[in-house]
Design an enzyme around this catalytic site. Structure first.
Site, mmCIF file in Angstrom:
data_model
loop_
_atom_site.group_PDB
_atom_site.id
_atom_site.type_symbol
_atom_site.label_atom_id
_atom_site.label_comp_id
_atom_site.label_asym_id
_atom_site.label_seq_id
_atom_site.Cartn_x
_atom_site.Cartn_y
_atom_site.Cartn_z
ATOM 1 N NE ARG A 57 -3.732 0.067 2.034
ATOM 2 C CZ ARG A 57 -4.555 0.666 3.006
ATOM 3 N NH1 ARG A 57 -4.690 0.113 4.095
ATOM 4 N NH2 ARG A 57 -5.438 1.917 2.456
ATOM 5 C CG ASP A 134 -12.786 1.933 -3.769
ATOM 6 O OD1 ASP A 134 -12.307 2.215 -2.747
ATOM 7 O OD2 ASP A 134 -13.700 1.332 -3.695
ATOM 8 C CB ILE A 158 -9.157 13.684 -1.437
ATOM 9 C CG1 ILE A 158 -8.115 12.605 -0.989
ATOM 10 C CG2 ILE A 158 -8.648 14.900 -2.257
ATOM 11 C CD1 ILE A 158 -6.898 13.356 -0.390
ATOM 12 C CG LEU A 169 -9.994 10.428 -5.133
ATOM 13 C CD1 LEU A 169 -9.394 10.377 -3.905
ATOM 14 C CD2 LEU A 169 -9.578 11.764 -6.082
ATOM 15 C CB CYS A 191 -13.477 23.476 10.367
ATOM 16 S SG CYS A 191 -15.234 22.833 10.173
ATOM 17 C CB CYS A 194 -15.963 16.149 9.486
ATOM 18 S SG CYS A 194 -14.566 16.391 10.116
ATOM 19 C CB CYS A 198 -18.909 11.229 13.071
ATOM 20 S SG CYS A 198 -18.599 9.709 12.930
ATOM 21 C CG ASP A 241 -23.405 10.934 1.304
ATOM 22 O OD1 ASP A 241 -22.531 10.575 1.008
ATOM 23 O OD2 ASP A 241 -24.484 10.598 0.776
ATOM 24 N NE ARG A 281 -34.826 -12.930 -14.105
ATOM 25 C CZ ARG A 281 -35.546 -13.541 -14.979
ATOM 26 N NH1 ARG A 281 -35.978 -14.654 -14.718
ATOM 27 N NH2 ARG A 281 -35.665 -13.063 -16.177
#
Length: 383
Positions: A57, A134, A158, A169, A191, A194, A198, A241, A281
């Site tokens: 990685r 990904d 990002i 990405l 800031c 986020c 959460c 989101d 299906r």
């Protein structure tokens, strides 16, 4: 042709095929990422979906020994849905996260990267390229950060100055030594919106995510969800989101450059009850083209049951009781029992007791017993 001119030509070509942003990075070891990944593993904060080999990685030359540079690309996706149906108690719907709207982004980006590869192969006879999106060994975000696509935000996404964090990405390792671009300075400042927003506290601190607590990860698991996460799930069927929608850098960011990314409202915001009885299906035909279907219907159905409990949809009780006694999957039976207990009603205790008499799976029995004991406390006004 010089590498400098080839880079200019490649950038121009990338724009012509619908790539919204392109950047170039060196193949140096990702040393900071390596230490961060070691810490994540030691804390058991990783999701298990990642490449387990940290060296692969973080060492591009382990993937391609002759690699000389990495090309990073970004495609902007929509953040707003046109003609979105409303979800109400009488007509409850689930929601797929924005990154799974439209055609599966893996296919879209791989097609763009394949065109970049062909462009280079037509101009450099012995060029070798390897692209990934990904699921490859490299970290898309680490490459994008180094290539100047955007900065790594406190929520670990990002963020691009142009499109916010609503970007897909991908990258291509190549044997051409392109001049690297300059990374963008981090702009989150003080800031913490986020982190504060959460739902499960998965963002431990700026730049550190405990994936085991992240709703985006949890919606993709196939087992029982811990109750602390069930009550936080809301009507999410796939992904989350929250950390993006509260981000000030995403305010007003909504781009509709790619028709194939446009969501079908009935697919990405579907009615919940039909999901409980959908066949394999039918699921493949309706949801198979979006990235949110990659784990199959079981996690989506489990999440739909939890969402129905969130809405306390009494009309779904007959379906839930049918799942409780007939579905062959313990996770679905047990989650249905939990949802029945959350919704409550005059006759649900009898239905749960009857199911308990026949149930053989211990985890499901535990769920039924807990649901039975909780019914009076959820519905104290019932006789």
């Amino acid at each position: 042709m010089t590498n400098a001119q080839l880079k200019i030509d490649l950038i121009a070509y990338s724009k012509s095929i619908g790539i919204d942003k392109i950047g170039f990075a060196s193949t140096d070891s990702f040393l900071e990422l390596k230490e961060r990944l070691k810490l994540q593993q030691s804390l058991q904060y990783d999701s298990g979906f990642e490449e387990p080999n940290i060296e692969k990685r973080t060492e591009p030359n382990m993937i391609m020994p002759q690699a000389r540079s990495i090309v990073s690309i970004a495609l902007a996706y929509p953040s707003k849905m046109k003609n979105a149906p409303r979800s109400t108690r009488k007509d409850p719907r689930g929601i797929f996260c924005r990154a799974s709207w439209g055609t599966d982004y893996h296919h879209i980006l791989r097609e763009k990267l394949a065109k970049l590869e062909q462009f280079l192969q037509e101009r450099v006879a012995d060029v070798v390229c390897k692209s990934m999106v990904d699921t490859g060994e490299l970290s898309d975000r680490a490459v994008a950060e180094r290539a100047g696509i955007g900065w790594s935000a406190k929520n670990t996404a990002i963020i691009t100055p142009e499109f916010g964090s609503y970007v897909y990405l991908g990258e291509m390792i190549t044997t051409i030594p392109f001049e690297p671009d300059t990374p963008i300075e981090e702009q989150c400042g003080t800031c913490t919106k986020c982190i504060d927003a959460c739902p499960t506290g998965a963002i431990v601190q700026g730049g550190q995510l405990n994936a085991q607590r992240c709703i985006a990860f949890l919606t993709q698991t196939k087992g029982f969800l811990a109750e602390e996460f069930r009550v936080k799930l809301g009507n999410r069927l796939y992904g989350c989101d929250t950390c993006q929608t509260v981000c000030p850098k995403n305010k007003g960011k909504d781009f509709h450059f790619h028709p194939e990314m446009e969501p079908d409202p009935e697919i990405v915001k579907p009615r919940l009850q039909p999901l409980l009885t959908i066949s394999n299906r039918e699921f493949k035909e309706k949801f198979g083209a979006i990235s949110g279907s990659w784990r199959g219907k079981k996690p989506i159905q489990r999440n739909a049951i939890i969402a129905i409990a969130h809405y306390k949809d009494q009309s779904a009780l007959p379906l839930l009781e049918k799942l409780l006694v007939e579905d062959p999957r313990p996770v679905i039976r047990g989650t249905a029992a939990w949802a029945i207990g959350k919704i409550g009603g005059h006759e649900v205790k009898e239905a749960l007791n009857q199911a308990l008499e026949k149930e053989q799976d211990q985890e499901v029995c535990d769920e039924i017993q807990k649901a039975i004991t909780r019914i009076p406390y959820y519905h104290t006004n019932e006789s």
